[in-house]
Design a protein around this motif. Structure first.
Motif, PDB file in Angstrom:
ATOM      1  N   GLU A 171       0.829  -1.210   0.000  1.00 50.60           N
ATOM      2  CA  GLU A 171       0.000   0.000   0.000  1.00 50.60           C
ATOM      3  C   GLU A 171       0.861   1.256   0.000  1.00 50.60           C
ATOM      4  OE1 GLU A 171      -3.204  -0.167  -0.604  1.00 50.60           O
ATOM      5  OE2 GLU A 171      -2.682  -2.270  -0.789  1.00 50.60           O
ATOM      6  N   HIS A 172       1.950   1.231   0.747  1.00 52.49           N
ATOM      7  CA  HIS A 172       2.840   2.394   0.772  1.00 52.49           C
ATOM      8  C   HIS A 172       3.462   2.614  -0.598  1.00 52.49           C
ATOM      9  CE1 HIS A 172       6.674   4.556   1.470  1.00 52.49           C
ATOM     10  NE2 HIS A 172       5.956   5.221   2.362  1.00 52.49           N
ATOM     11  N   VAL A 173       3.857   1.530  -1.269  1.00 51.43           N
ATOM     12  CA  VAL A 173       4.439   1.646  -2.605  1.00 51.43           C
ATOM     13  C   VAL A 173       3.427   2.257  -3.564  1.00 51.43           C
ATOM     14  CG1 VAL A 173       5.256   0.315  -4.587  1.00 51.43           C
ATOM     15  CG2 VAL A 173       6.106  -0.212  -2.300  1.00 51.43           C
ATOM     16  N   ARG A 174       2.190   1.795  -3.506  1.00 51.95           N
ATOM     17  CA  ARG A 174       1.156   2.316  -4.406  1.00 51.95           C
ATOM     18  C   ARG A 174       0.872   3.794  -4.141  1.00 51.95           C
ATOM     19  NH1 ARG A 174      -1.345  -3.035  -3.420  1.00 51.95           N
ATOM     20  NH2 ARG A 174      -1.342  -4.177  -5.410  1.00 51.95           N
ATOM     21  N   GLU A 175       0.978   4.205  -2.881  1.00 47.34           N
ATOM     22  CA  GLU A 175       0.681   5.597  -2.529  1.00 47.34           C
ATOM     23  C   GLU A 175       1.632   6.582  -3.212  1.00 47.34           C
ATOM     24  OE1 GLU A 175       0.855   5.682   1.678  1.00 47.34           O
ATOM     25  OE2 GLU A 175      -1.064   4.650   1.975  1.00 47.34           O
ATOM     26  N   ASN A 176       2.831   6.137  -3.556  1.00 48.27           N
ATOM     27  CA  ASN A 176       3.817   7.030  -4.170  1.00 48.27           C
ATOM     28  C   ASN A 176       3.660   7.146  -5.684  1.00 48.27           C
ATOM     29  OD1 ASN A 176       5.829   7.932  -1.988  1.00 48.27           O
ATOM     30  ND2 ASN A 176       5.649   5.741  -1.602  1.00 48.27           N
ATOM     31  N   VAL A 177       2.808   6.316  -6.270  1.00 42.97           N
ATOM     32  CA  VAL A 177       2.600   6.358  -7.714  1.00 42.97           C
ATOM     33  C   VAL A 177       1.781   7.595  -8.078  1.00 42.97           C
ATOM     34  CG1 VAL A 177       1.538   5.177  -9.674  1.00 42.97           C
ATOM     35  CG2 VAL A 177       2.739   3.858  -7.906  1.00 42.97           C
ATOM     36  N   ILE A 372       4.662  -7.045   3.802  1.00 41.90           N
ATOM     37  CA  ILE A 372       5.219  -6.962   5.153  1.00 41.90           C
ATOM     38  C   ILE A 372       4.049  -6.943   6.137  1.00 41.90           C
ATOM     39  CG2 ILE A 372       6.360  -5.374   6.774  1.00 41.90           C
ATOM     40  CD1 ILE A 372       8.252  -4.614   4.560  1.00 41.90           C
ATOM     41  N   THR A 373       4.251  -7.565   7.278  1.00 40.05           N
ATOM     42  CA  THR A 373       3.195  -7.552   8.284  1.00 40.05           C
ATOM     43  C   THR A 373       2.868  -6.117   8.667  1.00 40.05           C
ATOM     44  OG1 THR A 373       3.958  -9.674   9.147  1.00 40.05           O
ATOM     45  CG2 THR A 373       2.500  -8.382  10.552  1.00 40.05           C
ATOM     46  N   ASN A 374       1.606  -5.728   8.472  1.00 42.15           N
ATOM     47  CA  ASN A 374       1.158  -4.389   8.821  1.00 42.15           C
ATOM     48  C   ASN A 374      -0.339  -4.449   9.100  1.00 42.15           C
ATOM     49  OD1 ASN A 374      -0.419  -3.588   6.246  1.00 42.15           O
ATOM     50  ND2 ASN A 374       1.539  -4.269   5.426  1.00 42.15           N
ATOM     51  N   PRO A 375      -0.883  -3.439   9.766  1.00 45.38           N
ATOM     52  CA  PRO A 375      -2.310  -3.480  10.122  1.00 45.38           C
ATOM     53  C   PRO A 375      -3.237  -3.679   8.933  1.00 45.38           C
ATOM     54  CG  PRO A 375      -1.206  -1.790  11.409  1.00 45.38           C
ATOM     55  CD  PRO A 375      -0.193  -2.300  10.415  1.00 45.38           C
ATOM     56  N   LEU A 406      -6.493  -8.059  19.073  1.00 45.51           N
ATOM     57  CA  LEU A 406      -6.870  -6.861  18.319  1.00 45.51           C
ATOM     58  C   LEU A 406      -5.788  -6.477  17.324  1.00 45.51           C
ATOM     59  CD1 LEU A 406      -9.151  -6.742  20.413  1.00 45.51           C
ATOM     60  CD2 LEU A 406      -8.780  -4.278  20.565  1.00 45.51           C
ATOM     61  N   ALA A 407      -4.534  -6.509  17.771  1.00 47.25           N
ATOM     62  CA  ALA A 407      -3.427  -6.125  16.884  1.00 47.25           C
ATOM     63  C   ALA A 407      -3.355  -7.046  15.675  1.00 47.25           C
ATOM     64  CB  ALA A 407      -2.108  -6.141  17.653  1.00 47.25           C
ATOM     65  N   LYS A 408      -3.626  -8.336  15.871  1.00 51.64           N
ATOM     66  CA  LYS A 408      -3.582  -9.283  14.760  1.00 51.64           C
ATOM     67  C   LYS A 408      -4.772  -9.126  13.824  1.00 51.64           C
ATOM     68  CE  LYS A 408      -0.707 -12.732  17.054  1.00 51.64           C
ATOM     69  NZ  LYS A 408      -0.583 -14.113  17.539  1.00 51.64           N
ATOM     70  N   CYS A 409      -5.775  -8.371  14.251  1.00 52.20           N
ATOM     71  CA  CYS A 409      -6.894  -8.026  13.368  1.00 52.20           C
ATOM     72  C   CYS A 409      -6.671  -6.665  12.713  1.00 52.20           C
ATOM     73  CB  CYS A 409      -8.206  -8.022  14.149  1.00 52.20           C
ATOM     74  SG  CYS A 409      -8.801  -9.661  14.578  1.00 52.20           S
ATOM     75  N   LEU A 446       5.309  -6.130  25.586  1.00 47.42           N
ATOM     76  CA  LEU A 446       4.150  -6.310  24.712  1.00 47.42           C
ATOM     77  C   LEU A 446       4.215  -5.347  23.526  1.00 47.42           C
ATOM     78  CD1 LEU A 446       1.555  -7.882  24.315  1.00 47.42           C
ATOM     79  CD2 LEU A 446       0.372  -6.205  25.756  1.00 47.42           C
ATOM     80  N   ALA A 447       4.665  -4.127  23.769  1.00 52.44           N
ATOM     81  CA  ALA A 447       4.814  -3.160  22.676  1.00 52.44           C
ATOM     82  C   ALA A 447       5.854  -3.631  21.669  1.00 52.44           C
ATOM     83  CB  ALA A 447       5.193  -1.792  23.240  1.00 52.44           C
ATOM     84  N   ASP A 448       6.955  -4.212  22.156  1.00 44.83           N
ATOM     85  CA  ASP A 448       7.977  -4.741  21.250  1.00 44.83           C
ATOM     86  C   ASP A 448       7.396  -5.845  20.373  1.00 44.83           C
ATOM     87  OD1 ASP A 448       9.866  -3.011  22.246  1.00 44.83           O
ATOM     88  OD2 ASP A 448      10.742  -4.464  23.644  1.00 44.83           O
ATOM     89  N   GLU A 449       6.589  -6.701  20.967  1.00 43.72           N
ATOM     90  CA  GLU A 449       5.966  -7.785  20.205  1.00 43.72           C
ATOM     91  C   GLU A 449       5.057  -7.220  19.116  1.00 43.72           C
ATOM     92  OE1 GLU A 449       5.436 -12.142  20.071  1.00 43.72           O
ATOM     93  OE2 GLU A 449       6.833 -10.805  21.082  1.00 43.72           O
ATOM     94  N   MET A 450       4.332  -6.164  19.451  1.00 44.12           N
ATOM     95  CA  MET A 450       3.383  -5.590  18.498  1.00 44.12           C
ATOM     96  C   MET A 450       4.074  -4.837  17.368  1.00 44.12           C
ATOM     97  SD  MET A 450       0.198  -4.310  20.762  1.00 44.12           S
ATOM     98  CE  MET A 450      -0.880  -5.513  21.549  1.00 44.12           C
ATOM     99  N   ARG A 451       5.263  -4.370  17.616  1.00 41.89           N
ATOM    100  CA  ARG A 451       5.998  -3.692  16.540  1.00 41.89           C
ATOM    101  C   ARG A 451       6.303  -4.665  15.406  1.00 41.89           C
ATOM    102  NH1 ARG A 451       8.550  -1.183  21.247  1.00 41.89           N
ATOM    103  NH2 ARG A 451       7.615   0.878  21.484  1.00 41.89           N
ATOM    104  N   MET A 452       6.404  -5.948  15.732  1.00 43.38           N
ATOM    105  CA  MET A 452       6.604  -6.945  14.690  1.00 43.38           C
ATOM    106  C   MET A 452       5.335  -7.153  13.866  1.00 43.38           C
ATOM    107  SD  MET A 452       9.145  -9.809  16.339  1.00 43.38           S
ATOM    108  CE  MET A 452       8.309 -10.035  17.895  1.00 43.38           C
ATOM    109  N   LEU A 453       4.226  -6.626  14.345  1.00 42.55           N
ATOM    110  CA  LEU A 453       2.964  -6.663  13.601  1.00 42.55           C
ATOM    111  C   LEU A 453       2.723  -5.358  12.863  1.00 42.55           C
ATOM    112  CD1 LEU A 453       0.682  -8.356  16.286  1.00 42.55           C
ATOM    113  CD2 LEU A 453       1.754  -9.433  14.310  1.00 42.55           C
ATOM    114  N   GLY A 454       3.744  -4.505  12.807  1.00 40.31           N
ATOM    115  CA  GLY A 454       3.615  -3.239  12.099  1.00 40.31           C
ATOM    116  C   GLY A 454       2.955  -2.149  12.925  1.00 40.31           C
ATOM    117  N   GLN A 455       2.897  -2.335  14.234  1.00 43.24           N
ATOM    118  CA  GLN A 455       2.271  -1.350  15.115  1.00 43.24           C
ATOM    119  C   GLN A 455       3.298  -0.331  15.605  1.00 43.24           C
ATOM    120  OE1 GLN A 455      -0.933  -1.054  16.407  1.00 43.24           O
ATOM    121  NE2 GLN A 455      -1.891  -2.904  15.609  1.00 43.24           N
TER     122      GLN A 455
END
Length: 768
Positions: A171-177, A372-375, A406-409, A446-455
């Protein structure tokens, strides 16, 4: 002939025999038996419109009769037969696996794994016939141009089972087009397997992860590096080159509307694709720029010394953003931009400073692209809506599990606050595993774990009981937060947040009880009315007997569990499975509340049977509480449940020509300076009613108050009385004297509620 080859020969003959029985099979012949596979040629009749049939070939290039090569692997029938089309078969069709032009193309004839599809047929003959049916249908659709339908969307180019992978935020790549066309370099990391002599499409494989961070072209030389992890395995930093087209000759956005299967194998092929996608000029510009930057870096001796040549070839991924005429199938954002990535390896050496060692013949590997894992990705996979950000108060067993659900959703977690540390006993049921030794804050882990989910999560090591002002409240509830969930089950935390200034988000509280067999979720109403403290009191007043019994039974509440020599912790004896089960349901109910955004408060109560594991949930809507300032004790307020207001109004209507009244039941909080009323007791039989006076009787009153107190699990108490006035006048002298007498008799604040036709008045007094 060895036995495996004999078996293959038998299978091949049987396959050919079965194929000849198919109505569209013209011929089937076993061509060869090798040590690891058998080869069969089958000729299939392809139905097509009469006009094409007369010509012997369809408009798309499919022949009236197509010869197909069938390979039976040695492990057949544990794996499916493989089908290969003629080398000259048209490549501008969807549902063809990637293959060089000099190899036989492979059609994708089923949705999913071919082996799994074939294996679902217990009878071998049924499996063979089903595969032949799929192949015949595929050829018919290819002939008629109906392999895909524009109404369904654009079928992305099939790139399954490729050795080289690219991970990026699509999505980020597409946003720059944009409409002007251009290119962008982005930082990336890579992992490469294979020796330095190994090449892509042969023994070398690459895994490139593209970040969102842009890299200036003149910083290219400083952005690439590599290190050896072990034999034939390297990692390092590189760049990805994102390219997109601008406008065509007519001034419209360049759109590639012709399908093409993946056939790129060399840098020459890659340049041809850049031509096709309308971005060749940008492709040439960026490549020349990279060569120039590299040459300048060599001249300035920033690179070029013996130590500066890389320990392995550097994979660089070229990403084409291709506009299609319609949206892509499966793209939840309705995008019409297809992302097509290719990896080439730069191999500068002392013999040649050129980045491409083999020039136009340099091997190029098409890549499978994975997000990439992201919300956004997690929302799409979960089928979840884009919900508002949530802050978590507490990161214990329940809080950590709900937060990760919630983060995984794809729900944004704005902040997590908990001043507790992970301890070894937390491993029994916390969502995280406590590292051995040291102190590790729960919120930060817990915050460190969630950063791996793109949070992007703010972690606060703060005692929530000390949240008193707008500054501290802003820390635990960042500006973008719209909902907050308290999972501490702490009365002090609940009240601290309730009284904190500047808290405007809607709060909820979730907790388990009864050794994890029970759970509740309390959700505030609009403008935080009712607030969580109100809902807790209401819960004790309206909970079904079975729930209330478990909620208030001391045997099933907090118990002391020994966790180390000479120390203990207040916690419940409960398995991780039970915590996970109830927490998962709480997370579902919480997200549903976020979606529905009801104006009223909500109480969710669940109780499971430990024998059958069946869980029954009850949901109650709670209207806003009526808030009345209490005259006589500064800063205090009376908060009355809408249900109690209805009871009082019913009594008022019943005794419309005289004053009437009763007893108020609820809770008192000196910290919140509030008296919360969630029930009433009828006036005793010896009460006196007249047009100007109501006198509350005493017959059986103490017994009734005590019974209600015990029934509520020692929670709800007598907090005052109420009576009506027939006119809109406020408290009388008698009312004020009564308030003073009550204040002198007992220490807790006690309120007198006066119910006038159009107003409510609350009075109390301090002891003298």
């Amino acid at each position: 002939m060895p036995e495996p080859m004999v078996m293959l020969q038998d299978h091949a003959r049987n396959f050919a025999k079965l194929a000849r029985l198919h109505s569209e099979c013209v011929s089937a012949k076993v061509e060869a038996i090798h040590s690891d596979h058998a080869v069969i040629f089958i000729e299939l009749n392809v139905e097509m419109p009469l006009r094409m049939r007369a010509k012997g070939v369809s408009d798309s290039g499919v022949k009236r009769r197509e010869e197909v090569l069938v390979k039976l692997p040695q492990s057949y029938p544990w794996v499916s037969p493989r089908f290969y089309l003629r080398r000259s078969f048209p490549r501008n069709l969807p549902h063809l696996y990637p293959a060089p032009m000099d190899e036989m193309p492979v059609p994708c004839i089923v949705d999913g794994k071919l082996d799994e599809y074939f294996a679902q047929f217990g009878l071998l003959e049924a499996g063979v016939f089903s595969l032949l049916n799929q192949l015949v249908k595929w050829l018919q659709n290819a002939a008629q141009g109906t392999l895909i339908s524009a109404s369904q969307g654009w079928e992305p180019t099939l790139r399954e089972s490729l050795d080289s992978l690219l991970f990026l935020n699509a999505e980020h790549v597409r946003e720059n087009v944009n409409r002007r066309g251009g290119f962008r370099l982005q930082k990336a990391t890579f992992l490469r397997s294979g020796s330095n002599e190994d090449q892509l499409l042969d023994k070398a494989m690459t895994f490139v992860t593209c970040s969102d961070e842009a890299v200036p072209l003149n910083s290219f030389a400083n952005s690439i590096e590599a290190e050896v992890l072990k034999s034939k395995l390297c990692r390092g930093h590189t760049v990805c080159i994102v390219l997109w087209s601008g406008k065509d000759a007519s001034g419209k956005e360049f759109v590639d509307d012709e399908y093409a299967s993946e056939t790129v194998t060399t840098f020459s092929d890659l340049k041809a694709r850049a031509d096709r996608f309308g971005c060749r000029s940008h492709f040439d510009t960026v490549l020349a720029g990279l060569e120039r930057v590299w040459e300048l870096a060599c001249r300035s001796k920033k690179v070029g010394s013996e130590q500066s040549y890389f320990v392995c070839p550097i994979p660089v991924t070229v990403i084409f953003c291709v506009r299609r005429p319609v949206r892509l199938i499966g793209e939840h954002n309705q995008s019409s931009i297809e992302i097509l990535p290719y990896t080439v390896e730069f191999r500068p050496s002392s013999d040649s400073k050129s980045l491409l060692q083999h020039g136009n013949d340099e091997p190029v590997a098409p890549c499978s692209q994975l997000d990439i894992t992201n919300p956004t990705l997690l929302r799409n996979v979960s089928g979840e809506e884009d919900l508002s950000p949530v802050a978590f108060l507490g990161a214990g067993s329940v809080g950590s599990k709900i937060a990760l659900h919630l983060a995984k959703c794809g729900v944004e977690i704005s902040a997590i606050t908990d001043n507790g540390n992970l301890s070894p006993h937390n491993n029994a049921r916390h969502a995280l595993i406590a590292p051995a030794g040291g102190l590790f804050n729960k919120a930060k882990c817990l915050a460190d774990e969630m950063r791996m989910l793109g949070q992007t999560v703010e972690a606060n090591d703060i005692d929530l009981r000390e949240i008193t002002d707008a500054v501290s409240a802003k820390r635990i509830l960042p500006k973008r937060t719209q909902f907050a969930l308290n999972t501490t089950a702490s009365l002090l935390v609940r009240e601290a947040v309730d009284q904190a200034q500047g808290v405007t988000v809607k709060l909820a509280e979730g907790a388990l009880f009864a050794e994890g067999n029970g759970a509740y979720l309390l959700c505030e109403g609009d403008k935080r009315n009712p607030r969580v403290s109100d809902l807790v009191a209401e819960m004790y007043a309206v909970a079904p007997d079975a729930v209330l019994k478990q909620l208030t039974d001391e045997r099933h509440g907090l118990t002391e569990v020994q966790i180390g020599q000479g120390c203990a912790s207040l916690t419940m004896r409960i398995s991780d499975a039970q915590v996970s089960s109830m927490s998962a349901t709480l997370s579902q109910k919480f997200t549903r509340w976020m979606k529905e955004k009801p104006a009223n408060g909500r109480i969710n109560l669940g109780l499971s049977d430990p024998n059958t594991l069946n869980c029954h949930w009850q949901e109650l809507e709670v209207d806003e509480f009526t808030i009345v300032p209490i005259d006589g004790i500064e800063g205090w307020q009376l908060r009355i449940s809408a249900r109690v207001i209805n009871i009082i109004q019913g009594e008022r209507a019943k005794f419309s020509d005289v004053e009437t009244g009763g007893v108020l039941i609820g809770v008192v909080s000196a910290r919140l300076k509030s008296i919360t009323v969630v029930d009433t007791l009828e006036a005793p039989d010896d009460s006196k009613r007249s047009a100007t006076l109501f006198v509350l009787g005493t017959s059986g009153l103490k017994e009734s108050i005590r019974a209600r107190y015990l029934e509520s699990g020692h929670t709800l108490i007598d907090v005052g009385t109420w009576h009506t006035h027939l006119s809109n006048c406020g408290p009388s002298d008698i009312d004020r004297k009564t308030a003073q007498d009550i204040a002198n008799e007992r220490p807790p604040p006690s309120v007198l509620l006066i119910v006038a036709p159009d107003n409510l008045f609350a009075i109390s007094a301090k002891a003298v």
